[in-house]
Design a protein around this motif. Structure first.
Motif, PDB file in Angstrom:
ATOM      1  N   GLY A 141       0.832  -1.020  -0.132  1.00 50.27           N
ATOM      2  CA  GLY A 141      -0.027   0.016   0.179  1.00 50.27           C
ATOM      3  C   GLY A 141       0.727   1.323  -0.052  1.00 50.27           C
ATOM      4  N   LYS A 142      -0.026   2.565  -0.042  1.00 44.08           N
ATOM      5  CA  LYS A 142       0.821   3.739  -0.327  1.00 44.08           C
ATOM      6  C   LYS A 142      -0.039   4.681   0.755  1.00 44.08           C
ATOM      7  CE  LYS A 142       0.918   6.010  -4.198  1.00 44.08           C
ATOM      8  NZ  LYS A 142       1.163   6.283  -5.563  1.00 44.08           N
ATOM      9  N   VAL A 143       0.732   5.726   1.629  1.00 44.39           N
ATOM     10  CA  VAL A 143       0.187   6.593   2.470  1.00 44.39           C
ATOM     11  C   VAL A 143       0.715   7.848   1.541  1.00 44.39           C
ATOM     12  CG1 VAL A 143       0.222   7.690   4.466  1.00 44.39           C
ATOM     13  CG2 VAL A 143       0.470   5.348   4.421  1.00 44.39           C
ATOM     14  N   VAL A 144      -0.452   8.771   1.313  1.00 45.17           N
ATOM     15  CA  VAL A 144       0.046   9.902   0.629  1.00 45.17           C
ATOM     16  C   VAL A 144      -0.452  11.273   1.454  1.00 45.17           C
ATOM     17  CG1 VAL A 144      -0.393  11.252  -1.602  1.00 45.17           C
ATOM     18  CG2 VAL A 144      -0.327   8.657  -1.661  1.00 45.17           C
ATOM     19  N   ALA A 145       0.424  12.090   1.538  1.00 44.75           N
ATOM     20  CA  ALA A 145       0.075  13.234   2.183  1.00 44.75           C
ATOM     21  C   ALA A 145      -0.907  14.317   1.539  1.00 44.75           C
ATOM     22  CB  ALA A 145       1.326  14.303   2.659  1.00 44.75           C
ATOM     23  N   LEU A 146      -1.900  14.945   2.283  1.00 44.28           N
ATOM     24  CA  LEU A 146      -2.947  15.570   1.615  1.00 44.28           C
ATOM     25  C   LEU A 146      -3.008  16.809   2.654  1.00 44.28           C
ATOM     26  CD1 LEU A 146      -6.133  14.553   0.500  1.00 44.28           C
ATOM     27  CD2 LEU A 146      -6.203  16.202   2.418  1.00 44.28           C
ATOM     28  N   THR A 147      -3.186  18.149   2.004  1.00 45.30           N
ATOM     29  CA  THR A 147      -3.407  19.388   2.706  1.00 45.30           C
ATOM     30  C   THR A 147      -4.810  19.941   2.228  1.00 45.30           C
ATOM     31  OG1 THR A 147      -1.259  19.657   3.364  1.00 45.30           O
ATOM     32  CG2 THR A 147      -2.628  21.751   3.458  1.00 45.30           C
ATOM     33  N   VAL A 148      -5.830  20.218   2.920  1.00 46.34           N
ATOM     34  CA  VAL A 148      -7.058  21.123   2.530  1.00 46.34           C
ATOM     35  C   VAL A 148      -6.702  22.453   2.087  1.00 46.34           C
ATOM     36  CG1 VAL A 148      -9.370  21.668   3.146  1.00 46.34           C
ATOM     37  CG2 VAL A 148      -8.270  19.296   4.083  1.00 46.34           C
ATOM     38  N   VAL A 149      -7.195  22.829   1.099  1.00 46.63           N
ATOM     39  CA  VAL A 149      -6.734  24.313   0.652  1.00 46.63           C
ATOM     40  C   VAL A 149      -8.163  25.324   0.664  1.00 46.63           C
ATOM     41  CG1 VAL A 149      -6.178  25.748  -1.185  1.00 46.63           C
ATOM     42  CG2 VAL A 149      -5.095  23.514  -0.823  1.00 46.63           C
ATOM     43  N   GLU A 150      -9.249  24.594   0.278  1.00 48.89           N
ATOM     44  CA  GLU A 150     -10.367  25.452   0.242  1.00 48.89           C
ATOM     45  C   GLU A 150     -11.791  24.721   0.539  1.00 48.89           C
ATOM     46  OE1 GLU A 150     -10.845  28.522  -3.197  1.00 48.89           O
ATOM     47  OE2 GLU A 150      -9.786  27.090  -4.052  1.00 48.89           O
ATOM     48  N   VAL A 151     -12.505  25.236   1.313  1.00 47.44           N
ATOM     49  CA  VAL A 151     -13.538  24.643   1.745  1.00 47.44           C
ATOM     50  C   VAL A 151     -14.765  25.662   1.632  1.00 47.44           C
ATOM     51  CG1 VAL A 151     -14.783  23.198   3.746  1.00 47.44           C
ATOM     52  CG2 VAL A 151     -12.644  23.118   3.302  1.00 47.44           C
ATOM     53  N   GLU A 152     -15.723  25.416   0.849  1.00 44.50           N
ATOM     54  CA  GLU A 152     -16.761  26.478   0.560  1.00 44.50           C
ATOM     55  C   GLU A 152     -17.955  25.980   0.409  1.00 44.50           C
ATOM     56  OE1 GLU A 152     -15.723  29.132  -2.660  1.00 44.50           O
ATOM     57  OE2 GLU A 152     -13.738  29.492  -1.821  1.00 44.50           O
ATOM     58  N   PRO A 153     -18.539  25.237   1.239  1.00 39.77           N
ATOM     59  CA  PRO A 153     -19.927  24.399   1.118  1.00 39.77           C
ATOM     60  C   PRO A 153     -20.995  25.455   0.556  1.00 39.77           C
ATOM     61  CG  PRO A 153     -19.181  24.541   3.477  1.00 39.77           C
ATOM     62  CD  PRO A 153     -18.210  25.344   2.715  1.00 39.77           C
ATOM     63  N   PRO A 154     -21.655  24.893  -0.336  1.00 35.65           N
ATOM     64  CA  PRO A 154     -21.672  23.622  -1.165  1.00 35.65           C
ATOM     65  C   PRO A 154     -21.106  23.639  -2.371  1.00 35.65           C
ATOM     66  CG  PRO A 154     -23.963  24.376  -1.340  1.00 35.65           C
ATOM     67  CD  PRO A 154     -23.075  25.502  -0.590  1.00 35.65           C
ATOM     68  N   THR A 155     -20.312  24.609  -2.515  1.00 39.76           N
ATOM     69  CA  THR A 155     -19.855  24.601  -4.195  1.00 39.76           C
ATOM     70  C   THR A 155     -18.265  24.641  -4.259  1.00 39.76           C
ATOM     71  OG1 THR A 155     -19.157  27.292  -3.638  1.00 39.76           O
ATOM     72  CG2 THR A 155     -21.421  26.638  -4.502  1.00 39.76           C
ATOM     73  N   ARG A 156     -17.398  24.260  -3.471  1.00 39.63           N
ATOM     74  CA  ARG A 156     -15.938  24.006  -3.609  1.00 39.63           C
ATOM     75  C   ARG A 156     -15.264  23.494  -2.764  1.00 39.63           C
ATOM     76  NH1 ARG A 156     -11.562  27.898  -6.667  1.00 39.63           N
ATOM     77  NH2 ARG A 156     -12.749  27.239  -8.522  1.00 39.63           N
ATOM     78  N   PHE A 157     -14.458  22.400  -3.088  1.00 38.62           N
ATOM     79  CA  PHE A 157     -13.606  21.791  -2.072  1.00 38.62           C
ATOM     80  C   PHE A 157     -12.100  21.610  -2.938  1.00 38.62           C
ATOM     81  CE2 PHE A 157     -11.571  17.996  -0.132  1.00 38.62           C
ATOM     82  CZ  PHE A 157     -11.517  18.330   1.324  1.00 38.62           C
ATOM     83  N   SER A 158     -11.092  22.032  -2.170  1.00 29.43           N
ATOM     84  CA  SER A 158      -9.811  21.623  -3.038  1.00 29.43           C
ATOM     85  C   SER A 158      -8.900  21.230  -1.825  1.00 29.43           C
ATOM     86  CB  SER A 158      -9.541  22.998  -3.842  1.00 29.43           C
ATOM     87  OG  SER A 158      -9.126  23.823  -2.999  1.00 29.43           O
ATOM     88  N   PHE A 159      -7.900  20.529  -2.389  1.00 25.88           N
ATOM     89  CA  PHE A 159      -6.914  19.980  -1.493  1.00 25.88           C
ATOM     90  C   PHE A 159      -5.370  20.051  -2.474  1.00 25.88           C
ATOM     91  CE2 PHE A 159      -8.902  16.313  -3.191  1.00 25.88           C
ATOM     92  CZ  PHE A 159      -7.902  15.361  -3.589  1.00 25.88           C
ATOM     93  N   ARG A 160      -4.289  19.809  -1.913  1.00 26.53           N
ATOM     94  CA  ARG A 160      -3.123  19.446  -2.455  1.00 26.53           C
ATOM     95  C   ARG A 160      -2.693  18.204  -1.993  1.00 26.53           C
ATOM     96  NH1 ARG A 160      -0.293  22.654  -5.503  1.00 26.53           N
ATOM     97  NH2 ARG A 160      -1.013  24.799  -5.757  1.00 26.53           N
ATOM     98  N   TRP A 161      -1.951  17.495  -2.882  1.00 27.14           N
ATOM     99  CA  TRP A 161      -1.632  16.261  -2.416  1.00 27.14           C
ATOM    100  C   TRP A 161      -0.225  15.761  -3.173  1.00 27.14           C
ATOM    101  CZ3 TRP A 161      -3.308  10.930  -4.351  1.00 27.14           C
ATOM    102  CH2 TRP A 161      -3.841  10.968  -5.841  1.00 27.14           C
ATOM    103  N   THR A 162       0.373  14.790  -2.708  1.00 26.84           N
ATOM    104  CA  THR A 162       1.412  13.960  -3.490  1.00 26.84           C
ATOM    105  C   THR A 162       2.773  14.796  -2.849  1.00 26.84           C
ATOM    106  OG1 THR A 162       1.505  15.197  -5.629  1.00 26.84           O
ATOM    107  CG2 THR A 162       0.160  13.287  -5.545  1.00 26.84           C
TER     108      THR A 162
END
Length: 153
Positions: free
Chosen positions: A58-79
């Motif tokens: 398996g693989k564990v991948v880091a993730l950081t939440v960038v934007e949370v605008e309910p209910p229109t946008r969700f974004s994150f950075r990963w890898t």
């Protein structure tokens, strides 16, 4: 072929509020994407997603939440490396925009940052193709999962 951005659109027969929860909350995300998701759906939260058995292949991948605008946008950075702060140049940015459409929601997906990683051409192409195939597999799993959450008349 342009290897800078992966974009997809899909229509989901549910309100944006329901779809937003499914694409942002870890307990829902792990039903259609990774095997496990560990993060808080708040801006700046750091976490990880797990694919397969982390003690095996398996693989564990880091993730950081960038934007949370309910209910229109969700974004994150990963890898990005787990010991690095996610930023342009060391991670990929996933943005999910949700647009009300009729009785449902149009999900607009994009993943960017491939070129900014500074990879040589072959590595860039490999990552781009791998992620493109991955999203083609995982994104279509959202609508059937959402259907299990929505009451049918």
């Amino acid at each position: 072929m342009e290897l800078g951005t992966i974009e997809r659109e899909l229509y989901i027969e549910a309100a944006p509020e329901i779809v937003f929860d499914v694409v942002s909350k870890p307990e829902h995300v792990q039903q259609w994407w990774p095997d496990e998701a560990r993060y808080e759906a708040v801006v700046g939260a750091e976490g990880e997603i797990l694919f397969g058995d982390p003690d095996g292949e398996g693989k564990v991948v880091a993730l950081t939440v960038v934007e949370v605008e309910p209910p229109t946008r969700f974004s994150f950075r990963w890898t990005h490396a787990a010991d690095e702060v996610a930023a342009t140049g060391n991670s990929l940015l996933v943005t999910i925009d949700l647009v009300p459409q009729g009785a449902g929601t149009l999900l607009r997906f994009s993943e960017t940052g491939f070129r900014e990683r500074g990879w040589e051409a072959a590595v860039l192409e490999e990552w781009y193709r791998d992620h493109s195939r991955g999203w083609d597999h995982f994104l279509p799993r959202i609508a059937p999962y959402v259907a299990t959450l929505v009451e049918q008349p």
